[in-house]
Design an enzyme around this catalytic site. Structure first.
Site, PDB file in Angstrom:
ATOM      1  N   HIS A  12       0.841  -1.339   0.092  1.00  0.00           N
ATOM      2  CA  HIS A  12       0.007  -0.119  -0.188  1.00  0.00           C
ATOM      3  C   HIS A  12       1.005   1.284   0.009  1.00  0.00           C
ATOM      4  O   HIS A  12       0.347   2.268   0.325  1.00  0.00           O
ATOM      5  CB  HIS A  12      -0.847   0.011   1.082  1.00  0.00           C
ATOM      6  N   HIS A  59      -1.555   5.786   8.648  1.00  0.00           N
ATOM      7  CA  HIS A  59      -0.434   6.322   8.727  1.00  0.00           C
ATOM      8  C   HIS A  59      -0.456   7.542   9.573  1.00  0.00           C
ATOM      9  O   HIS A  59       0.223   8.802   9.034  1.00  0.00           O
ATOM     10  CB  HIS A  59       0.439   6.608   7.460  1.00  0.00           C
ATOM     11  N   HIS A 193      10.706  -2.908   4.055  1.00  0.00           N
ATOM     12  CA  HIS A 193      10.981  -1.587   4.068  1.00  0.00           C
ATOM     13  C   HIS A 193      11.369  -0.863   5.586  1.00  0.00           C
ATOM     14  O   HIS A 193      10.659  -1.503   6.407  1.00  0.00           O
ATOM     15  CB  HIS A 193       9.796  -0.681   3.163  1.00  0.00           C
ATOM     16  N   GLU A 240       4.843  -4.726   9.377  1.00  0.00           N
ATOM     17  CA  GLU A 240       3.343  -4.561   9.331  1.00  0.00           C
ATOM     18  C   GLU A 240       2.891  -5.657   8.252  1.00  0.00           C
ATOM     19  O   GLU A 240       1.596  -5.995   8.156  1.00  0.00           O
ATOM     20  CB  GLU A 240       3.053  -3.226   8.676  1.00  0.00           C
TER      21      GLU A 240
END
Length: 426
Positions: A12, A59, A193, A240
């Site tokens: 995403h 976020h 990441h 995540e």
């Protein structure tokens, strides 16, 4: 009944939405991103998917650290793009499926997952980056969604095993919903990441390949890994991907790999995945038993005379008037409520019925409609009306009649300062 057709995995990253919004479809550096989502979009159309249950993390856009939940389920009928700092994306809102979302919420609570619920909140790239890619030149994807926002950015967070267990409950919840629906479970986020600290820019494509292989063939291995292991292998933010275990837990043991792709052009290894569910039809008796389990705690409460359980359906239907009255906690709103009610109500879009209920202090009518007592309590405090006076109005009594039924004839309010002192002794 509703059935789970399969699972979708999709990164995403805001890179995805940026690529779509700036028309990078044919740019060689960006084309692999579109290629992966082309497969997902084709599969969704081929399987006639009606609803996508979408697992994502916000976020720190609509969900901030002043109140941070582990699991927040969307129970709205529309989800618009959030402003993440530079203005919202020009993307169509997603349509929510109210019935299924409310049923899933009740089911997960019955299975002892302590859920939060949200409505009236915009959604950021965690939700919209992958979902917006399912539209085509004819417009957005026409189906409906149920979003699950998972709080994974402020530690501690739920374990991978907890995600897996939630997925197991999610399967039972969906299969026990009586409407005939084709449902796909879409997990978003990842892959590897890290976007903060001296480790920013970390990627581990070998781990990403291993993760996707294990997710398909040995998800229990992933469920038994600790958050620290995910952070070491895939970066702190890359951890995540534990959200993908909700999707895999909702699928049967047997799945067919339809599509798998990764592309690591910059900061995030962008992935797309489709797993088709090969499980059979659920046992009808087990489904019926689960439905009874979901409704067990509230069975009988709806029939109590003079009682109006504040359900998610009532909450959604009355969000506008409840929000208007809740905002009386804000001094500027409170001042205008007293001095300029008609203009304020018009600005906030209240209907004539809603304006009449408030202006007429129609306490019991508002309760019957679906206004929460706890915003009426705030309205009463602003108006200088004590709580017992509101209770009396509910019962069709005068304040004196109501107080005569109490052991001690007390009056009180949630008001503060000079306002509560002025009410004292009335």
């Amino acid at each position: 009944m509703a059935r789970i057709i399969g699972g979708i995995g999709a990164s995403h990253s805001p890179t995805i939405g940026y690529a779509k919004d700036t028309g990078k479809h044919k740019d060689p550096a960006w084309k692999p991103i579109f290629d992966g989502f082309d497969v997902i979009r084709a599969w969704v159309h081929e399987k006639k998917i009606d609803v996508i249950f979408t697992i994502y993390n916000d976020h720190i856009t609509s969900f901030f650290f002043d109140h941070y939940s582990a699991y927040a389920l969307g129970i709205d009928d529309l989800y618009v793009a959030a402003d993440e700092g530079g203005g919202p994306r020009e993307v169509a809102p997603a349509r929510g499926h109210l019935g299924l979302s409310q049923h899933i919420g009740a089911a997960l609570m019955a299975d002892e997952f302590d859920m939060s619920f949200f409505q009236g909140k915009p959604v950021d790239h965690g939700f919209l980056s992958p979902l917006s890619m399912l539209g085509d030149e004819n417009g957005p994807w026409p189906g409906q969604v149920v979003p699950l926002q998972v709080g994974v950015l402020q530690l501690p967070i739920p374990s991978a095993k907890r995600m897996w267990k939630l997925g197991k409950s999610l399967r039972k919840a969906i299969e026990s919903y009586p409407e005939d629906l084709n449902v796909a479970i879409m997990a978003t986020g990842g892959l590897s990441h890290q976007v903060h600290g001296e480790r920013a820019g970390f990627l581990n494509e070998a781990w990403d390949a291993e993760f996707l292989e294990l997710l398909e063939k040995s998800p229990e291995t992933l469920a038994n890994m600790r958050i620290a292991e995910y952070a070491v292998k895939g970066g702190m933010e890359g951890a995540e991907v534990i959200m993908w275990l909700i999707m895999r837990g909702a699928l049967s043991e047997q799945v067919k790999l339809v599509h798998k792709q990764t592309y690591a052009p910059s900061v995030t290894n962008i992935a797309t995945l489709v797993l088709e569910d090969l499980g059979g039809e659920p046992d009808a008796a087990a489904v019926e038993a689960y439905r009874k389990h979901v409704g067990h705690e509230l069975e009988g409460a709806g029939g109590l005379a003079g009682t109006y359980p504040f359900t998610q359906a009532r909450s959604h239907a009355n969000l506008r008037i409840n929000t208007f009255l809740h905002d009386l906690v804000k001094p500027e709103h409170r001042a205008r409520f007293g001095s300029d009610f008609d203009a304020l109500a018009a600005e906030r879009g209240l209907s004539d019925e809603e304006k009449d209920l408030i202006a007429g202090r129609k306490w019991i009518e508002m309760i019957r409609r679906g206004v929460s007592f706890f915003v009426l309590e705030k309205m009463a405090a602003v108006l200088g009306v004590s709580n017992p006076a509101v209770y009396a109005a509910f019962r069709g009594e005068t304040l004196e009649q109501f107080l005569a039924t109490r052991k001690v004839p007390l009056t009180y309010s949630v008001a503060g300062g000079d306002r509560v002192r002025a009410m004292d002794g009335q």
